[in-house]
Design an enzyme around this catalytic site. Structure first.
Site, PDB file in Angstrom:
ATOM      1  N   HIS A 123     -61.176  25.692 -59.865  1.00 32.86           N
ATOM      2  CA  HIS A 123     -61.290  24.856 -61.081  1.00 32.86           C
ATOM      3  C   HIS A 123     -62.737  24.639 -61.518  1.00 32.86           C
ATOM      4  CE1 HIS A 123     -57.063  24.084 -61.164  1.00 32.86           C
ATOM      5  NE2 HIS A 123     -57.051  23.418 -60.029  1.00 32.86           N
ATOM      6  N   ASP A 160     -52.313  30.255 -56.904  1.00 28.90           N
ATOM      7  CA  ASP A 160     -52.249  28.790 -56.822  1.00 28.90           C
ATOM      8  C   ASP A 160     -51.362  28.273 -57.964  1.00 28.90           C
ATOM      9  OD1 ASP A 160     -54.136  26.366 -55.560  1.00 28.90           O
ATOM     10  OD2 ASP A 160     -53.418  25.936 -57.592  1.00 28.90           O
ATOM     11  N   HIS A 162     -51.788  25.844 -59.858  1.00 29.62           N
ATOM     12  CA  HIS A 162     -52.592  25.396 -61.005  1.00 29.62           C
ATOM     13  C   HIS A 162     -53.371  26.585 -61.578  1.00 29.62           C
ATOM     14  CE1 HIS A 162     -52.142  21.867 -58.296  1.00 29.62           C
ATOM     15  NE2 HIS A 162     -51.819  21.284 -59.430  1.00 29.62           N
ATOM     16  N   ASP A 243     -49.678  25.709 -53.170  1.00 20.49           N
ATOM     17  CA  ASP A 243     -49.057  24.510 -53.756  1.00 20.49           C
ATOM     18  C   ASP A 243     -47.910  24.833 -54.713  1.00 20.49           C
ATOM     19  OD1 ASP A 243     -51.036  25.611 -55.342  1.00 20.49           O
ATOM     20  OD2 ASP A 243     -52.167  23.745 -55.618  1.00 20.49           O
TER      21      ASP A 243
HETATM   22 ZN   LIG Z   1     -53.626  24.062 -56.945  1.00 21.43          ZN
END
Ligand SMILES: [Zn+2]
Length: 307
Positions: A123, A160, A162, A243
C-alpha cells in the site's frame, strides 16, 4: 532445487501496539509452522545500498521515514500505520530480505524464496505510508531486478485481498513491469478497478466482489495467468497476502487454505516455462493467525514442489 525462507528477528520487534491486526504474532505463527519443514534453507536479510529504496520512493519520503522512528512509544505514520523503536530495523530488513532472495535466486544458491517479514509493503507508494505499509518491499525488489540484473520484464502478482495501490502507483508508467492484482472490490484502499490499466497497459486489475468463493476466484485467476504468459516474464515477484482466506477478519473473500497451494503452483508452472522458475514471494497481509500459518505453509509447499 531448494526453496529459501528469508526472515529476521527484527520482524518481531516491529511493535504496532495492542489490538493491532498487523501484529508480531503473524510472523511468529508462520515461522513455527515452517520450521517443521526440514527441506527449507533459512537465510537472513542482507545489507544494501539505500539508493535502491530511492528507485521506488522519493528521497523526501525516505528521509521522512528514516526520521520517523521514535526512541520510545509509538508513532502513527497514517491512521493505521504505526511504528515503534524496533520498527526501523524491521522496515529496512524487510527490504534486505527481498534483496537477499533475489541475489540468492540469481546466484543459483536456491531456486526460489519466500520472505517471511513485516511490515508489509504494497500500500505504500512513492510518497506515503499507508495500510500498515512503510516501504514497498516488492516494488523495491522489482527496481533492484531492473537495475542490478538488467532485466526488462518483471511481473508482480499480488493476490492479497486488498488492492496493491502503492505498487500500482510506482509502476503505472513503467513498461518494464507488469502488475497483476486480484482483490476484493470495492474495498480498501478504494482503487483497483479494471479501468486502471497503466500507461503501457502494464497494470491488470481483477476486482472481485465480497463473497467470491474458491471456484469463482480460481476461474478469475486464469485471466491473471493468461496475461502473465502473454507478457513472458523474466522474473516473477509475488505479493503474497493471505487475507483472502475465508477465516480472515479483515475482508470477505472465501478462499480456502488449499487455494493458496493451487495458485502458487499455477504461477510456478508459467514461471518455469518463461523464466526457469525464478520466483521470489514476500508476505503482505493475512490476519487470522491459524489461516495465515496454514496458507503460508501450502504456499511454501508449492514453491518447494514445483520449482
Ligand atoms: Zn491485505
Amino acid at each position: 532445487m531448494k526453496t529459501a525462507i528469508i526472515t529476521s528477528k527484527s520482524s518481531l520487534n516491529h511493535n504496532t501496539g495492542s489490538g493491532h491486526p498487523e501484529s508480531i504474532s503473524r510472523v511468529t505463527s508462520i515461522l513455527e509452522t515452517l520450521k517443521k519443514n526440514k527441506k527449507l534453507i533459512w537465510k537472513n536479510p542482507v545489507s544494501f545500498d539505500k539508493d535502491i529504496i530511492k528507485q521506488a520512493h522519493s528521497s523526501n519520503y525516505v528521509d521522512t521515514v528514516e526520521s520517523a522512528f521514535p526512541e520510545k512509544g509509538l508513532v502513527y505514520l497514517d491512521g493505521d500505520t504505526v511504528v515503534s523503536p524496533g520498527s526501523k530495523d524491521a522496515t529496512f530488513d524487510a527490504v534486505g530480505s527481498i534483496v537477499a532472495a533475489i541475489d540468492g535466486v540469481e546466484n543459483k544458491e536456491f531456486k526460489n524464496a519466500f520472505c517471511s517479514v513485516r511490515p508489509p509493503g504494497h500500500h505504500s507508494n512513492q510518497n506515503k505510508a499507508a495500510g500498515f505499509c512503510i516501504l514497498n518491499n516488492v516494488a523495491i525488489g522489482a527496481q533492484y531486478l531492473l537495475r542490478k540484473y538488467k532485466y526488462k520484464k518483471i511481473a508482480i502478482i499480488d493476490f492479497d485481498v486488498h488492492h496493491g495501490n502503492g505498487t500500482q502507483d510506482i509502476f503505472y508508467e513503467n513498461e518494464n513491469v507488469l502488475f497483476i492484482s486480484t482483490h476484493q472490490y470495492p474495498y480498501y484502499p478504494g482503487t483497483g478497478s479494471e479501468n486502471e490499466k497503466g500507461k503501457f497497459n502494464n497494470i491488470f486489475n481483477i476486482p472481485l466482489p465480497a463473497g467470491t468463493n474458491s471456484n469463482e476466484y480460481l476461474n478469475a485467476f486464469e485471466f491473471a495467468l493468461k496475461r502473465l504468459k502473454e507478457f513472458k516474464p523474466e522474473f516473477v515477484l509475488i505479493s503474497a497476502g493471505f487475507d483472502g482466506h475465508i477465516a480472515d477478519p479483515l475482508a470477505q473473500l472465501k478462499l480456502n487454505t488449499e487455494d493458496f497451494y493451487i495458485i502458487t503452483k499455477r504461477i510456478l508452472e508459467v514461471s518455469k516455462k518463461f523464466c526457469n522458475g525464478k520466483v521470489v514471494s514476500i508476505l503482505e497481509g493475512g490476519y487470522d493467525l491459524q489461516a495465515l500459518a496454514d496458507s503460508t505453509k501450502r504456499h511454501v509447499d508449492a514453491l518447494l514442489e514445483f520449482n
